[in-house]
Scaffold this motif. Sequence first.
Motif, PDB file in Angstrom:
ATOM      1  N   SER A  34       0.814  -1.221   0.000  1.00  0.00           N
ATOM      2  CA  SER A  34       0.000   0.000   0.000  1.00  0.00           C
ATOM      3  C   SER A  34       0.846   1.269   0.000  1.00  0.00           C
ATOM      4  O   SER A  34       0.384   2.305  -0.485  1.00  0.00           O
ATOM      5  CB  SER A  34      -0.945   0.002   1.204  1.00  0.00           C
ATOM      6  OG  SER A  34      -0.224  -0.093   2.417  1.00  0.00           O
ATOM      7  N   ASN A  35       2.069   1.217   0.520  1.00  0.00           N
ATOM      8  CA  ASN A  35       2.912   2.415   0.580  1.00  0.00           C
ATOM      9  C   ASN A  35       4.034   2.405  -0.451  1.00  0.00           C
ATOM     10  O   ASN A  35       4.917   3.263  -0.401  1.00  0.00           O
ATOM     11  CB  ASN A  35       3.515   2.564   1.982  1.00  0.00           C
ATOM     12  CG  ASN A  35       2.471   2.876   3.028  1.00  0.00           C
ATOM     13  OD1 ASN A  35       1.548   3.666   2.776  1.00  0.00           O
ATOM     14  ND2 ASN A  35       2.578   2.257   4.193  1.00  0.00           N
ATOM     15  N   GLN A  37       6.126   3.209  -3.625  1.00  0.00           N
ATOM     16  CA  GLN A  37       6.164   4.367  -4.517  1.00  0.00           C
ATOM     17  C   GLN A  37       7.257   4.262  -5.571  1.00  0.00           C
ATOM     18  O   GLN A  37       7.627   5.267  -6.178  1.00  0.00           O
ATOM     19  CB  GLN A  37       6.382   5.649  -3.702  1.00  0.00           C
ATOM     20  CG  GLN A  37       5.322   5.929  -2.655  1.00  0.00           C
ATOM     21  CD  GLN A  37       5.613   7.203  -1.897  1.00  0.00           C
ATOM     22  OE1 GLN A  37       5.678   8.296  -2.485  1.00  0.00           O
ATOM     23  NE2 GLN A  37       5.821   7.104  -0.600  1.00  0.00           N
TER      24      GLN A  37
END
Length: 331
Positions: A34-35, A37
């Motif tokens: 989810s995090n 990048q």
Amino acid sequence: MSTETTLSILGSGIYLPPARPVCEVAAEAGADVSNYQGWPNVCHALAEDHPSTMGATALKAALADAGVAPDELRLVLFAGISRDYLPSFSVATEIMQSCGAQGHCLGLDMTIGCLGALSALDMAQGWLATHGGGVAAIVTAERWSYTVDHGSMASMGLWAHGDGASAAVVAMDTPHPAKAMFRGAEFTTQSDLNGTVLVKYGGTRHPVAPAGANPAERLFMGSSRADIRERYAYGYSSSLEAMKKRFGIAPKRVIINQTAALFLHLIAQVINIPIEDFLLTGPETGHVGSADLLIGLDRMLKSGPCHEPYLLASSTPYAFGAGLLMPPTPG
């Protein structure tokens, strides 16, 4: 620098295995994505892909692109981290055999992390100047995705480290037409950062991994990420300033290692060149280690003639380099 020691880029070639979404790979390994990048995709080697086989495929493509026969090669430099077997097995010599290079050609393996391609261009330039010119090849190949624990959040920065190969055929004082000219490079070293990313097992200090451990796993050691960012900023800026001082040219376009998406934005700010003027291959390939620079060079050359100076920027945690690529000399 005299024109006699400028290195002609005659041709380039790449080999890239299929790419997969990074989040898909990490999720399958049980990680929370989810995090995340980083780069969206990463190339993963096929079962039959190895540094020498991928490198040979890339070099054959580069030779065809250059219109050069394998028996013209005087030097083959392999500048990747990955290798089929431990030394004294030579990846460069295996690639020579696969491509048809002859006995007057020297195969040399050199290792300086992701700085390999730029260092090899610099070494080929000096070697050919010393040996009276001729044709050389630089080959970089990585098969290192298997060294990453995709289920570990601590390894998130390595999830997009992928596999593939690239090559360039270069020359000095030959009649072959050049697609671009390599003028040279400047380097800076921060030796205390050696071992920041470490494969702990397999060397003389820790020959055998303990039971249950991945003997090939790469570990992030030592410095904080904030310190690493600061040190990288200094390394890139200082090598660039040395290159500009040497040649009196400040390129406005960049071919660079695709270390990480956010990292390139940091470097763009540090060297004061907009990220829009960076050639990006990471979104499609991930970070292919030493192969990144020549993958970028191949994309630039295949998109059309080289019309302006390019900064060739590259690094490994403990060393940084800035090279100058110029359009071919008219006539």
